[in-house]
Design an enzyme around this catalytic site. Structure first.
Site, PDB file in Angstrom:
ATOM      1  N   HIS A  71       0.831  -1.205   0.000  1.00  0.00           N
ATOM      2  CA  HIS A  71       0.000   0.000   0.000  1.00  0.00           C
ATOM      3  C   HIS A  71       0.862   1.251   0.000  1.00  0.00           C
ATOM      4  O   HIS A  71       2.042   1.201   0.334  1.00  0.00           O
ATOM      5  CB  HIS A  71      -0.882   0.013   1.252  1.00  0.00           C
ATOM      6  CG  HIS A  71      -0.074   0.194   2.496  1.00  0.00           C
ATOM      7  ND1 HIS A  71       0.464  -0.873   3.179  1.00  0.00           N
ATOM      8  CD2 HIS A  71       0.342   1.300   3.139  1.00  0.00           C
ATOM      9  CE1 HIS A  71       1.160  -0.419   4.202  1.00  0.00           C
ATOM     10  NE2 HIS A  71       1.115   0.893   4.205  1.00  0.00           N
ATOM     11  N   THR A  73       0.624   4.698   1.945  1.00  0.00           N
ATOM     12  CA  THR A  73      -0.069   5.424   3.011  1.00  0.00           C
ATOM     13  C   THR A  73      -0.274   6.884   2.608  1.00  0.00           C
ATOM     14  O   THR A  73       0.647   7.521   2.115  1.00  0.00           O
ATOM     15  CB  THR A  73       0.766   5.401   4.312  1.00  0.00           C
ATOM     16  OG1 THR A  73       1.082   4.053   4.649  1.00  0.00           O
ATOM     17  CG2 THR A  73       0.043   6.063   5.466  1.00  0.00           C
ATOM     18  N   HIS A 151       5.193   6.676  -1.202  1.00  0.00           N
ATOM     19  CA  HIS A 151       5.983   5.459  -1.416  1.00  0.00           C
ATOM     20  C   HIS A 151       5.170   4.215  -1.081  1.00  0.00           C
ATOM     21  O   HIS A 151       4.130   4.308  -0.430  1.00  0.00           O
ATOM     22  CB  HIS A 151       7.197   5.478  -0.487  1.00  0.00           C
ATOM     23  CG  HIS A 151       6.777   5.311   0.955  1.00  0.00           C
ATOM     24  ND1 HIS A 151       6.286   6.364   1.692  1.00  0.00           N
ATOM     25  CD2 HIS A 151       6.702   4.220   1.757  1.00  0.00           C
ATOM     26  CE1 HIS A 151       5.951   5.925   2.890  1.00  0.00           C
ATOM     27  NE2 HIS A 151       6.181   4.626   2.968  1.00  0.00           N
ATOM     28  N   THR A 153       6.170   0.739   0.902  1.00  0.00           N
ATOM     29  CA  THR A 153       7.210  -0.002   1.618  1.00  0.00           C
ATOM     30  C   THR A 153       7.279  -1.418   1.062  1.00  0.00           C
ATOM     31  O   THR A 153       6.258  -2.101   0.980  1.00  0.00           O
ATOM     32  CB  THR A 153       6.901  -0.054   3.125  1.00  0.00           C
ATOM     33  OG1 THR A 153       6.904   1.272   3.639  1.00  0.00           O
ATOM     34  CG2 THR A 153       7.930  -0.891   3.884  1.00  0.00           C
TER      35      THR A 153
HETATM   36  O1  ACK Z   1       5.057   1.557   5.190  1.00  0.00           O
HETATM   37  P1  ACK Z   1       4.192   2.643   5.614  1.00  0.00           P
HETATM   38  O2  ACK Z   1       3.955   3.821   4.770  1.00  0.00           O
HETATM   39  O3  ACK Z   1       4.655   3.120   7.064  1.00  0.00           O
HETATM   40  O4  ACK Z   1       2.807   2.047   6.033  1.00  0.00           O
HETATM   41  C1  ACK Z   1       2.692   1.882   7.409  1.00  0.00           C
HETATM   42  C2  ACK Z   1       1.325   2.310   7.889  1.00  0.00           C
HETATM   43  O5  ACK Z   1       1.471   3.644   8.344  1.00  0.00           O
HETATM   44  C3  ACK Z   1       0.783   1.444   9.019  1.00  0.00           C
HETATM   45  O6  ACK Z   1       1.703   1.353  10.041  1.00  0.00           O
HETATM   46  C4  ACK Z   1       2.798   4.084   8.224  1.00  0.00           C
HETATM   47  N1  ACK Z   1       3.124   4.820   9.449  1.00  0.00           N
HETATM   48  C5  ACK Z   1       3.256   4.336  10.714  1.00  0.00           C
HETATM   49  N2  ACK Z   1       3.506   5.334  11.572  1.00  0.00           N
HETATM   50  C6  ACK Z   1       3.528   6.479  10.863  1.00  0.00           C
HETATM   51  C7  ACK Z   1       3.724   7.845  11.176  1.00  0.00           C
HETATM   52  N3  ACK Z   1       3.942   8.248  12.419  1.00  0.00           N
HETATM   53  N4  ACK Z   1       3.682   8.735  10.164  1.00  0.00           N
HETATM   54  C8  ACK Z   1       3.466   8.345   8.898  1.00  0.00           C
HETATM   55  N5  ACK Z   1       3.258   7.080   8.537  1.00  0.00           N
HETATM   56  C9  ACK Z   1       3.291   6.155   9.499  1.00  0.00           C
HETATM   57  C10 ACK Z   1       3.648   2.866   8.035  1.00  0.00           C
END
Ligand code: ACK
Length: 220
Positions: A71, A73, A151, A153
């Site tokens: 995904h 985010t 992005h 992950t």
């Molecule tokens: O890989 P990602 O973009 O990084 O997808 C996961 C998703 O949310 C669920 O955990 C992202 N994520 C986690 N904590 C944060 C944060 N504090 N700020 C922005 N993205 C986050 C994580």
């Protein structure tokens, strides 16, 4: 019975279709294999805490954390605890886009000692769902283009949190904004490879990859 509460999700984002996720996963594995085989990379494995040896590094294993759903985010809302999450949930674009299909454009793949991911280029439609402070929130002093942090992950090294991938991507963007394009490492498969300082590798794809994704909240 329905409980009369509207829950804010853990996060919002675009979730890749099964087919797109499979394709991207294969592309990632091919890239990691090719990168690990490269002489220039082998000479720089110290960045990854490795000794320089004749054996090639197993990069897919090195990134031992693998997300279960691929995904991108848009907003980490933390069930309403994250700043701005209520505001985000109420945005017209967020409400009307829920459950809608999008096409996302992947322009590059990257590897750092901490994470590996895909860089997304957001279009006008997608930017409507992108929080205005997504970049400022982590780098308040920089003037990075909106959407720079977008992005997917693809993996994290042991002990590294997944949110690091977006922060790592911003490291590349900072270099590029400062006019540092990195060292040209030539062609690698379907793209051009560049090495930035401190173990930062980026493969800019010669042909961008389009993936299909559904926008929605993730409750966990
Ligand atoms: O890989 P990602 O973009 O990084 O997808 C996961 C998703 O949310 C669920 O955990 C992202 N994520 C986690 N904590 C944060 C944060 N504090 N700020 C922005 N993205 C986050 C994580």
């Amino acid at each position: 019975a329905t409980l009369d509460t509207e829950l804010i999700p853990l996060y919002y984002g675009w979730f890749l279709s099964r087919k797109s996720a499979d394709l991207l996963w294969k592309t990632k594995l091919t890239f990691l294999e090719r990168l690990a085989s490269l002489k220039a990379f082998r000479k720089r494995v110290k960045d990854f805490g490795m000794e320089e040896t004749k054996r090639k590094m197993n990069l897919p294993d090195y990134f031992s954390y693998r997300p279960n759903v691929l995904h991108c985010t848009t907003k980490f809302t933390d069930y309403g605890k994250a700043p701005g999450s209520e505001h985000y949930t109420k945005l017209e674009a967020v409400k009307t886009s829920n459950g809608k299909a999008f096409s996302l454009t992947i322009t590059a793949l990257f590897v750092t000692p901490r994470t590996t991911g895909a860089r997304i280029q957001l279009g006008e439609q997608e930017l409507l769902l992108w929080p205005t402070d997504a970049e400022k929130e982590v780098l308040p002093l920089e003037n990075l283009p909106r959407g720079s942090r977008a992005h997917i992950t693809l993996g994290c090294a042991q002990g590294v949190e997944n949110k690091q991938t977006g922060l790592d991507l911003l490291e590349f963007v900072k270099f590029q904004q400062a006019g540092t394009e990195g060292e040209d490492m030539g062609e690698l498969g379907d793209g051009m490879l560049r090495y930035f300082d401190k173990g930062l590798w980026m493969l800019t794809l010669s042909k961008k990859i389009e993936v299909k994704a559904i926008f929605s909240g993730y409750y966990g």
